[in-house]
Each structure stands twice: as structure tokens, then as C-alpha cells.
Scaffold this motif. Structure first.
Motif, PDB file in Angstrom:
ATOM      1  N   THR A  45       0.853  -1.184   0.000  1.00 19.43           N
ATOM      2  CA  THR A  45       0.000   0.000   0.000  1.00 19.43           C
ATOM      3  C   THR A  45       0.892   1.238   0.000  1.00 19.43           C
ATOM      4  O   THR A  45       2.102   1.150   0.299  1.00 19.43           O
ATOM      5  CB  THR A  45      -0.922   0.023   1.231  1.00 19.43           C
ATOM      6  OG1 THR A  45      -0.106   0.086   2.420  1.00 19.43           O
ATOM      7  CG2 THR A  45      -1.788  -1.234   1.283  1.00 19.43           C
ATOM      8  N   PRO A  46       0.340   2.423  -0.308  1.00 18.55           N
ATOM      9  CA  PRO A  46       1.166   3.634  -0.319  1.00 18.55           C
ATOM     10  C   PRO A  46       1.885   3.903   0.993  1.00 18.55           C
ATOM     11  O   PRO A  46       3.049   4.322   0.989  1.00 18.55           O
ATOM     12  CB  PRO A  46       0.151   4.741  -0.639  1.00 18.55           C
ATOM     13  CG  PRO A  46      -0.904   4.048  -1.437  1.00 18.55           C
ATOM     14  CD  PRO A  46      -1.010   2.676  -0.852  1.00 18.55           C
ATOM     15  N   ASP A  76      -0.332  11.069   3.044  1.00 22.34           N
ATOM     16  CA  ASP A  76      -1.000   9.787   2.849  1.00 22.34           C
ATOM     17  C   ASP A  76      -2.011   9.518   3.953  1.00 22.34           C
ATOM     18  O   ASP A  76      -3.138   9.075   3.692  1.00 22.34           O
ATOM     19  CB  ASP A  76       0.047   8.674   2.806  1.00 22.34           C
ATOM     20  CG  ASP A  76      -0.573   7.297   2.801  1.00 22.34           C
ATOM     21  OD1 ASP A  76      -1.090   6.875   1.747  1.00 22.34           O
ATOM     22  OD2 ASP A  76      -0.551   6.630   3.863  1.00 22.34           O
ATOM     23  N   ARG A  84     -11.965   8.147  -1.632  1.00 24.92           N
ATOM     24  CA  ARG A  84     -11.153   8.512  -2.795  1.00 24.92           C
ATOM     25  C   ARG A  84      -9.673   8.151  -2.608  1.00 24.92           C
ATOM     26  O   ARG A  84      -8.842   8.545  -3.415  1.00 24.92           O
ATOM     27  CB  ARG A  84     -11.271  10.018  -3.047  1.00 24.92           C
ATOM     28  CG  ARG A  84     -12.697  10.500  -3.328  1.00 24.92           C
ATOM     29  CD  ARG A  84     -12.729  12.007  -3.465  1.00 24.92           C
ATOM     30  NE  ARG A  84     -11.783  12.484  -4.479  1.00 24.92           N
ATOM     31  CZ  ARG A  84     -11.322  13.722  -4.543  1.00 24.92           C
ATOM     32  NH1 ARG A  84     -11.702  14.614  -3.629  1.00 24.92           N
ATOM     33  NH2 ARG A  84     -10.487  14.086  -5.488  1.00 24.92           N
ATOM     34  N   TYR A  85      -9.383   7.404  -1.545  1.00 22.67           N
ATOM     35  CA  TYR A  85      -7.992   7.129  -1.203  1.00 22.67           C
ATOM     36  C   TYR A  85      -7.256   6.402  -2.325  1.00 22.67           C
ATOM     37  O   TYR A  85      -6.169   6.803  -2.741  1.00 22.67           O
ATOM     38  CB  TYR A  85      -7.926   6.311   0.089  1.00 22.67           C
ATOM     39  CG  TYR A  85      -6.519   5.917   0.481  1.00 22.67           C
ATOM     40  CD1 TYR A  85      -5.643   6.859   1.017  1.00 22.67           C
ATOM     41  CD2 TYR A  85      -6.061   4.610   0.304  1.00 22.67           C
ATOM     42  CE1 TYR A  85      -4.343   6.512   1.370  1.00 22.67           C
ATOM     43  CE2 TYR A  85      -4.765   4.255   0.662  1.00 22.67           C
ATOM     44  CZ  TYR A  85      -3.918   5.209   1.194  1.00 22.67           C
ATOM     45  OH  TYR A  85      -2.625   4.856   1.535  1.00 22.67           O
ATOM     46  N   THR A  86      -7.828   5.329  -2.833  1.00 22.83           N
ATOM     47  CA  THR A  86      -7.142   4.550  -3.875  1.00 22.83           C
ATOM     48  C   THR A  86      -7.015   5.334  -5.179  1.00 22.83           C
ATOM     49  O   THR A  86      -6.095   5.085  -5.961  1.00 22.83           O
ATOM     50  CB  THR A  86      -7.899   3.242  -4.134  1.00 22.83           C
ATOM     51  OG1 THR A  86      -9.273   3.536  -4.446  1.00 22.83           O
ATOM     52  CG2 THR A  86      -7.850   2.330  -2.906  1.00 22.83           C
ATOM     53  N   ILE A  87      -7.927   6.263  -5.404  1.00 23.30           N
ATOM     54  CA  ILE A  87      -7.859   7.072  -6.620  1.00 23.30           C
ATOM     55  C   ILE A  87      -6.757   8.126  -6.511  1.00 23.30           C
ATOM     56  O   ILE A  87      -5.971   8.335  -7.447  1.00 23.30           O
ATOM     57  CB  ILE A  87      -9.219   7.748  -6.901  1.00 23.30           C
ATOM     58  CG1 ILE A  87     -10.307   6.679  -7.107  1.00 23.30           C
ATOM     59  CG2 ILE A  87      -9.125   8.660  -8.109  1.00 23.30           C
ATOM     60  CD1 ILE A  87     -11.696   7.251  -7.274  1.00 23.30           C
ATOM     61  N   ASN A  89      -2.688   6.721  -6.022  1.00 21.79           N
ATOM     62  CA  ASN A  89      -2.434   5.642  -6.977  1.00 21.79           C
ATOM     63  C   ASN A  89      -0.927   5.461  -7.153  1.00 21.79           C
ATOM     64  O   ASN A  89      -0.129   6.341  -6.802  1.00 21.79           O
ATOM     65  CB  ASN A  89      -3.103   5.956  -8.319  1.00 21.79           C
ATOM     66  CG  ASN A  89      -2.610   7.266  -8.921  1.00 21.79           C
ATOM     67  OD1 ASN A  89      -1.519   7.317  -9.488  1.00 21.79           O
ATOM     68  ND2 ASN A  89      -3.406   8.327  -8.786  1.00 21.79           N
ATOM     69  N   PRO A  90      -0.481   4.309  -7.675  1.00 18.36           N
ATOM     70  CA  PRO A  90       0.962   4.047  -7.801  1.00 18.36           C
ATOM     71  C   PRO A  90       1.714   5.110  -8.583  1.00 18.36           C
ATOM     72  O   PRO A  90       2.852   5.447  -8.246  1.00 18.36           O
ATOM     73  CB  PRO A  90       1.003   2.687  -8.510  1.00 18.36           C
ATOM     74  CG  PRO A  90      -0.292   2.028  -8.151  1.00 18.36           C
ATOM     75  CD  PRO A  90      -1.290   3.142  -8.066  1.00 18.36           C
ATOM     76  N   CYS A  91       1.101   5.640  -9.637  1.00 20.64           N
ATOM     77  CA  CYS A  91       1.770   6.664 -10.445  1.00 20.64           C
ATOM     78  C   CYS A  91       2.018   7.924  -9.628  1.00 20.64           C
ATOM     79  O   CYS A  91       3.118   8.505  -9.672  1.00 20.64           O
ATOM     80  CB  CYS A  91       0.928   6.972 -11.677  1.00 20.64           C
ATOM     81  SG  CYS A  91       1.677   8.190 -12.799  1.00 20.64           S
ATOM     82  N   CYS A  93       2.196   8.162  -6.315  1.00 19.15           N
ATOM     83  CA  CYS A  93       3.168   7.874  -5.255  1.00 19.15           C
ATOM     84  C   CYS A  93       4.591   7.878  -5.801  1.00 19.15           C
ATOM     85  O   CYS A  93       5.506   8.420  -5.173  1.00 19.15           O
ATOM     86  CB  CYS A  93       2.853   6.519  -4.615  1.00 19.15           C
ATOM     87  SG  CYS A  93       1.319   6.495  -3.666  1.00 19.15           S
TER      88      CYS A  93
END
Length: 318
Positions: free
Chosen positions: A64-65, A128, A138-141, A144-146, A148
Motif C-alpha cells: 500500500t502507499p 497519505d 477517494r484514497y485509492t484514486i 495511486n501508484p503513479c 506515489c
């Protein structure tokens, strides 16, 4: 860079190529104790942070982030400790306090980079937690990996710029005959005290970068936790409040340790004229936070405890 190095060597009034790191004490009877103490702290720092990296990498639930930034924080802690402590241990073991100009410049450069990078990583981790608590849907939006990865890259680039600037500025200075630095590593403000040429611009740059980057990052942490506290107080259930606070507990402890020791060293150096007290205070921010971070996250974080148990369980017994 070769031209700059030749310039500093030609301007050096001693004709030599080394500086002396006086360390924490010149008492020969205390050297074995200091060597053993710093060796233990260094090994604990490296092994503890490596365990965090391995635990997070091997457990898919921790991908996770928050744990992504934690892995980078652990890696930075290892690099920051490795930049200074091994050289100190070698000097004690060989009874040789010297460090080359190139080695000193390398220490200045990497200490500034990893110190600033750790600072920005703590800000990213605070953001974070702010998104996770204040905008959970909206956390996962948002995280997102990009995003982070971009946040990590931006933090590193910002950290490199002042480190490179300060290092290049040091290359233009000429040193006096007294090249004794009352510190266990090449700390930039202490190095500037042994130069013969004017270091006014260097000192101005130090204050400017510290106030600008430090002020912005610390304000970011304060802003994030102000919004987090406001969101927690509005939560109706005590269970929700406890869960929200528990997810921030480890990071808040690390932030308090990092900024607390940093401000403590700054004020102690401002109000004391004793070089030895300044050197001892520097241990608080150059060694202690990097060693304590793994303990804080492993003791206060339930997911990390579970991951550690899984990691240890995979180690074959002989």
C-alpha cells in the motif's frame, strides 16, 4: 568536478589533503566504549530497517502507499547512517582521525541528500494519512501508484538540488592551517568554521534552504495533522476515532522524534559554545532516529507485527 577539486587543493594553505575529525572525545580510554556503542547502534539500524523492507516486500497485504513510503524511509535511514558511522568506526579502530577532502565532500553531499529526503518522505507519509482519514472513499484514486512514484521522485530531486549547491559552494573555499573539525562526521556548518576565505554566502544559503525547505515540509506535516485531528473529532463512534488515531500513531512518533531531535540540536548549538556538546547533540539526529524508527513501527503497528512473524516463520531452522 576535477577542476573544482584541483582548485580547492591549490588553495589549501597547508598543502595537505586531509581534515581531522575529532569525534566525540579524544580520551583514548573511552574510544573502545564509543566504538562498541556506535557499532551496535549501526548494526541495529541496518538490520532493523532491512527487516522492515523485507517484511513489506514479502507481504502482499502491505503493498500500500503507506508501506511503500515506509520502505523508502527505511532505505534512507540505512543510507544516512552508512554515510557517517562506518568512517567513524574505521577512524577509531585505526586511531587515525583524518578524512580526505573528497571523502569529506562526499559526506556533506550525501548527508544533505538523505537528510532532506527523509524530511520529505515524512511529509509524503503525513499526506497519505490525511487522504486515508479525511478522504477514505477517494484514497485509492488519489494515492495511486503513479502519483506515489511521482511524489517520491519529486522529493528526491528537491533533496538533490540544495545538496549539490552546498557541495559546489564548498569547493570554492580555501582552508586554513587548523583543519580540526570537532565532530564525528563532516557536518557542513562545522566545516565552514575552518575555512580562511569568506563563508558568508555559504552560511546565508544554509539558513535560506533550511528555513525554506524545512519550513515548507514542517508546515505540510502540521497542515495534514490539523485536518486529521479535525476529521477525527467529527467522527461519531469512539471505535472509528481509535482506528484513525492508531493508523497515525507510528508516523506521528517518527515525526516527533525527527523534528524534535532536529530542533533540539539547532537550539543547543545556538546557545552553547562547547564543540563537544554540539557533537553529542548531533548524535541525537544523525543516529537515534534512524535506529528507533524500526522499533516504533514494529511495536506500534499490528500489521507489521504480523508480517514480522510471517517473515521469521519462513526462516528455516537448523
Amino acid at each position: 568536478s576535477i577542476r573544482f577539486i584541483n582548485n580547492i587543493e591549490s588553495n589549501n594553505q597547508t598543502g595537505g589533503s586531509k581534515l581531522l575529525l575529532l569525534g566525540l572525545t579524544e580520551d583514548p580510554e573511552l574510544q573502545p566504549f564509543i566504538f562498541s556503542l556506535f557499532l551496535i547502534m549501526y548494526l541495529v539500524t541496518v538490520l532493523g530497517n532491512l527487516l522492515i523492507i523485507l517484511a513489506v516486500s514479502s507481504d502482499s497485504k502491505l503493498h500500500t502507499p503507506m508501506y511503500f513510503f515506509l520502505c523508502n524511509l527505511s532505505f534512507t535511514d540505512i543510507c544516512l547512517s552508512t554515510t557517517t558511522i562506518p568512517k567513524m568506526l574505521v577512524n577509531i579502530q585505526t586511531r587515525n582521525q583524518s578524512i580526505t577532502y573528497i571523502g569529506c565532500l562526499h559526506q556533506i553531499f550525501f548527508v544533505l541528500i538523505f537528510g532532506a529526503f527523509e524530511n520529505f518522505l515524512l511529509v509524503a507519509m503525513a499526506y497519505d494519512r490525511y487522504v486515508a482519514i479525511c478522504h477514505p472513499l477517494r484514497y485509492t484514486i488519489i494515492m495511486n501508484p503513479c502519483f506515489c512514484g511521482l511524489l517520491l521522485l519529486l522529493s528526491f530531486c528537491i533533496s538533490v538540488m540544495p545538496a549539490l549547491l552546498h557541495s559546489l559552494m564548498v569547493l570554492h573555499l580555501s582552508f586554513c592551517t587548523e583543519l580540526r573539525i570537532p565532530q564525528f562526521f563532516c557536518e557542513l556548518p562545522q566545516v565552514l568554521k575552518v575555512v580562511c576565505s569568506s563563508a558568508r554566502i555559504n552560511n546565508i544559503l544554509i539558513y535560506f534552504t533550511n528555513c525554506t525547505l524545512g519550513g515548507v515540509s514542517f508546515s505540510g506535516v502540521i497542515f495534514s495533522y490539523t485536518r486529521i485531528v479535525s476529521a477525527v473529532l467529527r467522527m461519531p463512534s469512539s471505535g472509528g476515532k481509535y482506528k484513525a488515531v492508531s493508523t497515525c500513531g507510528s508516523h506521528l512518533s517518527v515525526v516527533s522524534l525527527f523534528y524534535g531531535t532536529g530542533f533540539g540540536v539547532y537550539f543547543s548549538s545556538a546557545f552553547t559554545l562547547s564543540p563537544k556538546k554540539t557533537a553529542l547533540a548531533s548524535v541525537m539526529y544523525m543516529v537515534l532516529p534512524q535506529m528507533m524508527n524500526p522499533f516504533i513501527y514494529s511495536l506500534r503497528n499490528r500489521d507489521m507485527k504480523v508480517s514480522f512473524r510471517k517473515l521469521i516463520g519462513r526462516i528455516p531452522s537448523f
